[in-house]
Design a protein around this motif. Structure first.
Motif, short mmCIF file in Angstrom:
data_model
loop_
_atom_site.label_atom_id
_atom_site.label_comp_id
_atom_site.label_asym_id
_atom_site.label_seq_id
_atom_site.Cartn_x
_atom_site.Cartn_y
_atom_site.Cartn_z
N LEU A 40 41.32 42.30 48.22
CA LEU A 40 41.07 41.60 46.80
C LEU A 40 42.36 41.60 45.93
CD1 LEU A 40 37.31 42.36 46.29
CD2 LEU A 40 38.23 40.53 47.51
N GLU A 67 39.45 42.63 40.25
CA GLU A 67 39.04 43.20 39.27
C GLU A 67 39.47 43.00 37.82
OE1 GLU A 67 39.71 44.94 42.07
OE2 GLU A 67 37.97 46.01 42.84
N SER A 70 38.69 39.35 36.92
CA SER A 70 37.21 39.45 36.63
C SER A 70 36.85 40.13 35.19
CB SER A 70 36.50 40.23 37.67
OG SER A 70 34.97 40.10 37.56
N THR A 92 32.66 42.06 41.77
CA THR A 92 33.63 42.64 42.72
C THR A 92 32.77 42.95 44.02
OG1 THR A 92 34.93 43.42 41.11
CG2 THR A 92 35.20 44.63 43.27
N ARG A 96 33.36 41.45 47.77
CA ARG A 96 33.67 42.25 48.92
C ARG A 96 32.68 41.95 49.78
NH1 ARG A 96 37.37 45.75 47.79
NH2 ARG A 96 37.66 46.47 45.61
#
Length: 188
Positions: A40, A67, A70, A92, A96
């Motif tokens: 990510l 993250e 986000s 997150t 995932r």
């Protein structure tokens, strides 16, 4: 050694040329888009992505964790009311899981951004961001007009029903009186 350095320089030039070509291709896509790897981390994005979400340039750097992006969106309330850290953790975790997803981000300025994430074989994902504000406003206007027309149709039907009843009542009385007169039984 000179040959090895020349080959290395040639390879670097090829990588740079391919990278530039890939970036041009990504920028040509009409939608704002990003690609994340299996960890990510941002591996590609087009130039339209940062301005759409008012992201600072550092969040557009390759290798930026999902993250961090986000958290920026959560900070301005893009995921809704509530704890921004909770939203970041939830988003997150959802990403995932590697499943396709769709959500809408409501910007503070009233814009609505549709987010669609698509997993990529081998891990990672490609996400598109589309400003659907005008589409949403258009749909709301159509719904308002439909409701307005339905209300007008209901009023028209009620009016016709009332007028029909009001006309039928005296006509029925007149018809009955004429029938009695026709029989000659009235007044005898």
């Amino acid at each position: 050694q000179l040959v090895a350095a020349h080959e290395l320089k040639g390879r670097q030039h090829t990588v740079t040329r391919r990278s530039t070509r890939r970036q041009r291709l990504i920028n040509a896509v009409g939608q704002r888009s990003v690609a994340d790897d299996a960890d990510l981390k941002l591996v590609a994005r087009n130039d339209q992505f940062l301005p759409l979400l008012d992201l600072p340039p550092e969040l557009g750097e390759l290798g930026t964790p999902f993250e961090a992006i986000s958290a920026h969106v959560a900070h301005y309330g893009g995921y809704g009311a509530g704890d921004p850290a909770g939203w970041v953790a939830a988003r997150t975790e959802a990403v995932r899981q590697g499943l396709p997803h769709r959500l809408e981000i409501m910007r503070g300025d009233g814009r609505i951004i549709e987010v669609k994430g698509h997993p990529v074989p081998g891990g990672g994902r490609v996400t598109t961001y589309t400003d659907i504000t005008e589409q949403r406003r258009h749909n709301e206007e159509l719904e308002r007009r439909i409701a307005e027309r339905e209300a007008i149709a209901k009023l028209k039907n009620e009016f016709v029903s009332t007028v029909s009843h009001e006309l039928r009542t005296p006509l029925t009385a007149i018809s009955g009186a004429l029938a009695l007169l026709a029989t000659g039984r009235v007044g005898t």
